[in-house]
Design a protein around this motif. Structure first.
Motif, mmCIF file in Angstrom:
data_model
loop_
_atom_site.group_PDB
_atom_site.id
_atom_site.type_symbol
_atom_site.label_atom_id
_atom_site.label_comp_id
_atom_site.label_asym_id
_atom_site.label_seq_id
_atom_site.Cartn_x
_atom_site.Cartn_y
_atom_site.Cartn_z
ATOM 1 N N VAL A 34 35.420 40.652 83.523
ATOM 2 C CA VAL A 34 35.554 39.455 82.693
ATOM 3 C C VAL A 34 34.242 38.671 82.685
ATOM 4 C CG1 VAL A 34 36.725 37.223 82.523
ATOM 5 C CG2 VAL A 34 38.039 39.298 82.973
ATOM 6 N N LEU A 35 33.632 38.531 83.836
ATOM 7 C CA LEU A 35 32.360 37.811 83.937
ATOM 8 C C LEU A 35 31.277 38.529 83.145
ATOM 9 C CD1 LEU A 35 30.837 35.454 85.187
ATOM 10 C CD2 LEU A 35 30.394 36.892 87.166
ATOM 11 N N ALA A 36 31.230 39.844 83.237
ATOM 12 C CA ALA A 36 30.219 40.615 82.505
ATOM 13 C C ALA A 36 30.428 40.489 81.002
ATOM 14 C CB ALA A 36 30.273 42.076 82.933
ATOM 15 N N ALA A 37 31.674 40.456 80.561
ATOM 16 C CA ALA A 37 31.959 40.320 79.132
ATOM 17 C C ALA A 37 31.503 38.959 78.612
ATOM 18 C CB ALA A 37 33.446 40.506 78.869
ATOM 19 N N ASP A 38 31.629 37.922 79.423
ATOM 20 C CA ASP A 38 31.173 36.590 79.015
ATOM 21 C C ASP A 38 29.656 36.473 79.092
ATOM 22 O OD1 ASP A 38 33.718 35.730 78.497
ATOM 23 O OD2 ASP A 38 33.973 34.673 80.398
ATOM 24 N N ARG A 39 29.045 37.191 80.002
ATOM 25 C CA ARG A 39 27.603 37.093 80.201
ATOM 26 C C ARG A 39 26.827 37.898 79.158
ATOM 27 N NH1 ARG A 39 26.986 38.583 85.695
ATOM 28 N NH2 ARG A 39 26.971 40.726 84.971
ATOM 29 N N ALA A 40 27.407 38.961 78.622
ATOM 30 C CA ALA A 40 26.695 39.853 77.709
ATOM 31 C C ALA A 40 26.144 39.147 76.470
ATOM 32 C CB ALA A 40 27.594 41.022 77.318
ATOM 33 N N PRO A 41 26.924 38.314 75.761
ATOM 34 C CA PRO A 41 26.352 37.646 74.575
ATOM 35 C C PRO A 41 25.193 36.709 74.915
ATOM 36 C CG PRO A 41 28.744 37.460 74.573
ATOM 37 C CD PRO A 41 28.348 38.036 75.888
ATOM 38 N N VAL A 42 25.264 36.073 76.067
ATOM 39 C CA VAL A 42 24.185 35.163 76.474
ATOM 40 C C VAL A 42 22.912 35.962 76.730
ATOM 41 C CG1 VAL A 42 23.451 33.518 78.229
ATOM 42 C CG2 VAL A 42 25.810 33.500 77.416
#
Length: 84
Positions: A34-42
């Motif tokens: 979940v954290l990686a999915a949120d971090r990817a666009p940034v």
């Protein structure tokens, strides 16, 4: 004292790290995903900024940083909304 639901109370969320002797639980693996999915666009946004070489302008004239970053935020939001 701050209430637990106070939106001004900032929290830094980091992922879990496995070691040789301690493996991650399924819940920790899910949290990392979940954290990686949120971090990817940034991270993708910063990659675009580097490709545009727009951050070099900030080093030359810091007075324009606010306007430049606001414009970049608008462009990033448009790009995210279109799914590119």
């Amino acid at each position: 004292m701050d209430k637990p639901d106070d939106p001004d109370d900032l929290v830094i969320v980091t992922g879990f790290k496995a070691t040789r002797y301690r493996k991650l639980t399924p819940g920790q693996k899910t949290a990392n995903r979940v954290l990686a999915a949120d971090r990817a666009p940034v991270e993708r946004g910063f990659a675009h900024l580097k490709n545009w070489r727009i951050l070099t302008k900030l080093r030359t004239d810091p007075a324009h940083a606010t306007h430049l970053l606001r414009a970049l935020l608008v462009l990033t939001n448009i790009e995210a909304a279109t799914g590119n």
